[in-house]
Design a protein around this motif. Sequence first.
Motif, mmCIF file in Angstrom:
data_model
loop_
_atom_site.group_PDB
_atom_site.id
_atom_site.type_symbol
_atom_site.label_atom_id
_atom_site.label_comp_id
_atom_site.label_asym_id
_atom_site.label_seq_id
_atom_site.Cartn_x
_atom_site.Cartn_y
_atom_site.Cartn_z
ATOM 1 N N ALA A 1 10.221 -7.004 5.176
ATOM 2 C CA ALA A 1 9.179 -7.579 5.972
ATOM 3 C C ALA A 1 8.779 -8.671 5.698
ATOM 4 O O ALA A 1 8.730 -10.143 6.254
ATOM 5 C CB ALA A 1 9.076 -6.264 6.732
ATOM 6 N N PHE A 2 7.782 -8.332 4.307
ATOM 7 C CA PHE A 2 7.469 -9.856 3.871
ATOM 8 C C PHE A 2 7.838 -11.331 4.030
ATOM 9 O O PHE A 2 7.180 -12.154 4.273
ATOM 10 C CB PHE A 2 5.984 -9.369 2.847
ATOM 11 C CG PHE A 2 5.646 -10.640 2.366
ATOM 12 C CD1 PHE A 2 4.551 -11.411 2.890
ATOM 13 C CD2 PHE A 2 5.783 -10.734 0.831
ATOM 14 C CE1 PHE A 2 3.810 -12.240 1.958
ATOM 15 C CE2 PHE A 2 5.079 -11.868 0.084
ATOM 16 C CZ PHE A 2 3.853 -12.715 1.211
ATOM 17 N N VAL B 1 4.435 -4.459 7.074
ATOM 18 C CA VAL B 1 3.663 -6.073 6.234
ATOM 19 C C VAL B 1 2.085 -5.559 6.282
ATOM 20 O O VAL B 1 1.386 -5.511 5.466
ATOM 21 C CB VAL B 1 3.640 -7.479 7.079
ATOM 22 C CG1 VAL B 1 2.592 -7.891 6.569
ATOM 23 C CG2 VAL B 1 4.807 -7.831 7.094
ATOM 24 N N GLN B 2 1.550 -4.585 7.861
ATOM 25 C CA GLN B 2 0.450 -3.775 7.762
ATOM 26 C C GLN B 2 0.086 -3.148 6.295
ATOM 27 O O GLN B 2 -1.333 -3.208 5.568
ATOM 28 C CB GLN B 2 0.217 -2.903 8.540
ATOM 29 C CG GLN B 2 -0.220 -4.550 10.260
ATOM 30 C CD GLN B 2 -1.022 -5.548 9.833
ATOM 31 O OE1 GLN B 2 -2.502 -5.739 9.580
ATOM 32 N NE2 GLN B 2 -0.929 -6.785 10.012
ATOM 33 N N GLU B 3 0.951 -2.345 5.571
ATOM 34 C CA GLU B 3 0.981 -1.440 5.018
ATOM 35 C C GLU B 3 0.987 -1.918 3.438
ATOM 36 O O GLU B 3 0.213 -1.984 2.589
ATOM 37 C CB GLU B 3 2.362 -0.195 4.461
ATOM 38 C CG GLU B 3 2.339 0.222 5.863
ATOM 39 C CD GLU B 3 3.441 1.067 6.099
ATOM 40 O OE1 GLU B 3 4.888 0.515 5.409
ATOM 41 O OE2 GLU B 3 3.743 2.276 6.693
ATOM 42 N N GLY C 1 -4.559 -5.066 -0.353
ATOM 43 C CA GLY C 1 -6.323 -5.276 0.172
ATOM 44 C C GLY C 1 -6.402 -6.757 -0.101
ATOM 45 O O GLY C 1 -7.956 -7.180 0.069
ATOM 46 N N VAL C 2 -5.631 -7.592 0.402
ATOM 47 C CA VAL C 2 -5.689 -8.807 0.723
ATOM 48 C C VAL C 2 -5.106 -9.020 1.961
ATOM 49 O O VAL C 2 -3.735 -8.822 1.854
ATOM 50 C CB VAL C 2 -5.131 -9.393 -0.206
ATOM 51 C CG1 VAL C 2 -5.008 -10.984 -0.798
ATOM 52 C CG2 VAL C 2 -5.726 -9.204 -2.292
ATOM 53 N N PRO C 3 -5.718 -10.128 2.636
ATOM 54 C CA PRO C 3 -5.068 -10.487 3.734
ATOM 55 C C PRO C 3 -3.915 -11.137 3.950
ATOM 56 O O PRO C 3 -3.804 -12.251 3.057
ATOM 57 C CB PRO C 3 -6.058 -11.532 4.941
ATOM 58 C CG PRO C 3 -7.086 -11.852 4.185
ATOM 59 C CD PRO C 3 -7.366 -10.664 2.819
ATOM 60 N N LEU C 4 -2.557 -11.000 4.159
ATOM 61 C CA LEU C 4 -1.821 -11.776 3.393
ATOM 62 C C LEU C 4 -1.140 -13.443 4.933
ATOM 63 O O LEU C 4 -1.020 -13.537 4.501
ATOM 64 C CB LEU C 4 -0.166 -10.419 3.883
ATOM 65 C CG LEU C 4 -0.021 -9.908 2.753
ATOM 66 C CD1 LEU C 4 0.935 -9.146 2.835
ATOM 67 C CD2 LEU C 4 -0.226 -10.715 1.384
ATOM 68 N N PHE C 5 -1.609 -13.210 6.162
ATOM 69 C CA PHE C 5 -1.225 -13.663 6.734
ATOM 70 C C PHE C 5 -2.151 -14.298 8.102
ATOM 71 O O PHE C 5 -3.425 -13.793 7.865
ATOM 72 C CB PHE C 5 0.186 -13.791 7.377
ATOM 73 C CG PHE C 5 1.362 -13.605 7.341
ATOM 74 C CD1 PHE C 5 2.177 -14.949 6.778
ATOM 75 C CD2 PHE C 5 2.001 -12.427 7.132
ATOM 76 C CE1 PHE C 5 3.450 -14.065 6.079
ATOM 77 C CE2 PHE C 5 2.879 -12.325 5.739
ATOM 78 C CZ PHE C 5 4.114 -13.311 5.497
#
Length: 426
Positions: A111-112, A139-141, A147-151
């Motif tokens: 998904a990421f 993606v939220q999981e 512990g880091v924002p991805l988008f």
Amino acid sequence: MMQSEDLNLRHLFAAVTTSKSDSISNASESLHISQPALTHAIHKLEGLLGQALFVRSNRGIQTTPAGRLFLSHVQDGLGILAAAAQKLRQSERLAPLITPERQISNTQIRAFLAVLRTGGYSLAARSLNFSQPSIYRAVQELQFVLGVPLFASDGTLMRAPDGVQHFADQIRLALASIQSGIDELNAIDKPGTGRICVGSLPLARSALLPNVLASFGNTHPRVAITVVEGQFAELVSSLRDGSIDMFFGALRRDIELPDLRQQALFMDELYVVGRSGHPLAGKTPTPVELTAYPWIVPMAHSPMRSIWEDFLSRGNAPFPAQQVECGSVLLARGLMCNGDWLGLMSRHQFALEHQYNVLKHIGPPLPDSDRPIGVTMRRTWRPTLLQKAFLDLAEEISKSISRADGQDTVRAEKTRSVQQVLSTCH
């Protein structure tokens, strides 16, 4: 065909842990799961792979030869994934995770990478044939685990910061490593089959790779080989994310590549080349006389460009008034055949045209134009048996090229010296 994305990462972690233990009970205790759960995970993985990874006896559990081959690549891949997760958290000053490769799922990874590739949840869901809520949840999981924002959204697209982009490259590399393990098992099931993806810089396309590909194809007719052409920076990027296995061409001594290994195969030198009827053909012109004609100029920041500029500088020659900056040998040949254009080439690159009196070298080789030609690989790369056979063949054919060029003594020694310099610097 089985792909690395299809395998459960937790099952792979369990298999690697089991291979380091002498019994299911010890492995299950280490993993903090029940013995039936561990046995079920291994059976499911073996069923998907179509190969037994372990044999059980009254003396415990042993890894099969196929299992050792497969799990060595899997362990590399899981190690890359774990290191990437820790580095991403470190960039945010967060404490290290305990076995992040066990907490991340293949669904989260798919998904990421899909959102990163498409720029949005809707397009990502469509590309994977998933629902949009399931993509968003995965993606939220993953974001929660790391512990880091991805988008972050810019209003139209979901964009990832540089640190997350690097994390994604490392995920692709981890998946490529696991895929190598799958390829090893496929080669056991179907001997003589497999895949290799090779990158090529301009010289390798004419001097080395055609010979290697033809010879390898004769002995491995069922192996699928992909050749990716590109400039040095593009191929380095593809190498680092696992898109290609290795690439061939001129090596770089002027760039720090701590994560890559460059292996010199033979030495090459450059000639000024023009059409057979060029006004300077058969002469030994000065640099000033050469720059009176139009030139196909090597690409900026390339080793060939540095050699060309040094040649002009030592001869107090101006830059040619008419020039085309180009890295395409095919385009260079076309220009030379249709005018008085000049360019730099290895003699391997115009050997056929020279044989048929279409192109000729003008004067002797450029002074100090010796360049190491070789292969660039990831320093921690574990080649499959098939990839190792391809590399061995490339080395053998390179020796033949050296012998044909009369390089057995002086240039062979230069090749060894260059290799020592490369290993020391990088």
